[in-house]
Design an enzyme around this catalytic site. Structure first.
Site, PDB file in Angstrom:
ATOM      1  N   CYS A   1      64.892  -8.652  60.906  1.00 17.32           N
ATOM      2  CA  CYS A   1      64.385  -8.577  62.316  1.00 17.32           C
ATOM      3  C   CYS A   1      65.167  -7.465  63.090  1.00 17.32           C
ATOM      4  O   CYS A   1      66.371  -7.584  63.329  1.00 17.32           O
ATOM      5  CB  CYS A   1      64.696  -9.932  63.027  1.00 17.32           C
TER       6      CYS A   1
ATOM      7  N   CYS B   1      67.021  -8.440  66.357  1.00 20.76           N
ATOM      8  CA  CYS B   1      68.128  -9.482  66.130  1.00 20.76           C
ATOM      9  C   CYS B   1      69.192  -8.393  65.759  1.00 20.76           C
ATOM     10  O   CYS B   1      70.397  -8.414  66.177  1.00 20.76           O
ATOM     11  CB  CYS B   1      67.722 -10.133  64.687  1.00 20.76           C
TER      12      CYS B   1
END
Length: 134
Positions: free
Chosen positions: A55, A58
């Site tokens: 991600c 993230c």
């Protein structure tokens, strides 16, 4: 999935460059459950970062979260990978990453979905301040 091979009940520290950031990382549901059960009656704010290794947002939030963990030493920060702990992510209703769930006494008090660092910091400040007033 290799998450049940170790019986050690201590959490693994994040292997990022900020070893001493104060963010605990759990790689198995039993370890997470043991930790959660040990702190669920605490009025200390816990921030759970639900993320994934693939991600992009993230990864963007990782240094931000490390800085927040260093700044808010009275707040407990936990990082959980949704691919390693899908049952925990499902239990908390995580549908997008990153999702930050703020808990007190084992109950959700707030949530931030997405790489919203200012929103996350404001909510942490709001809910950690409530500890002193409680």
């Amino acid at each position: 999935m290799g998450s049940f091979f170790s019986s050690d009940s201590t959490p693994e520290k994040s292997s990022s460059s900020s070893e001493h950031s104060g963010i605990q990382t759990f790689h198995s549901s039993p370890r997470w459950q043991l930790h959660f059960n040990s702190v669920k009656d605490s009025s200390q704010l816990m921030v759970i970062d639900f993320s994934a290794s693939w991600c992009g947002p993230c990864k963007f939030m990782e240094p931000v979260l490390n800085a927040m963990a260093a700044k808010f030493t009275d707040v407990q920060f936990v990082k959980l990978d949704v691919d390693e702990l899908p049952d925990v992510a499902q239990e908390f209703g995580v549908q997008g990453m990153p999702t930050f769930v703020l808990l007190k006494k084992g109950k959700e008090v707030d949530r931030v979905v997405g790489a919203q660092k200012n929103d996350l910091e404001k909510k942490i400040e709001k809910h950690r301040a409530l500890v002193a007033a409680a």
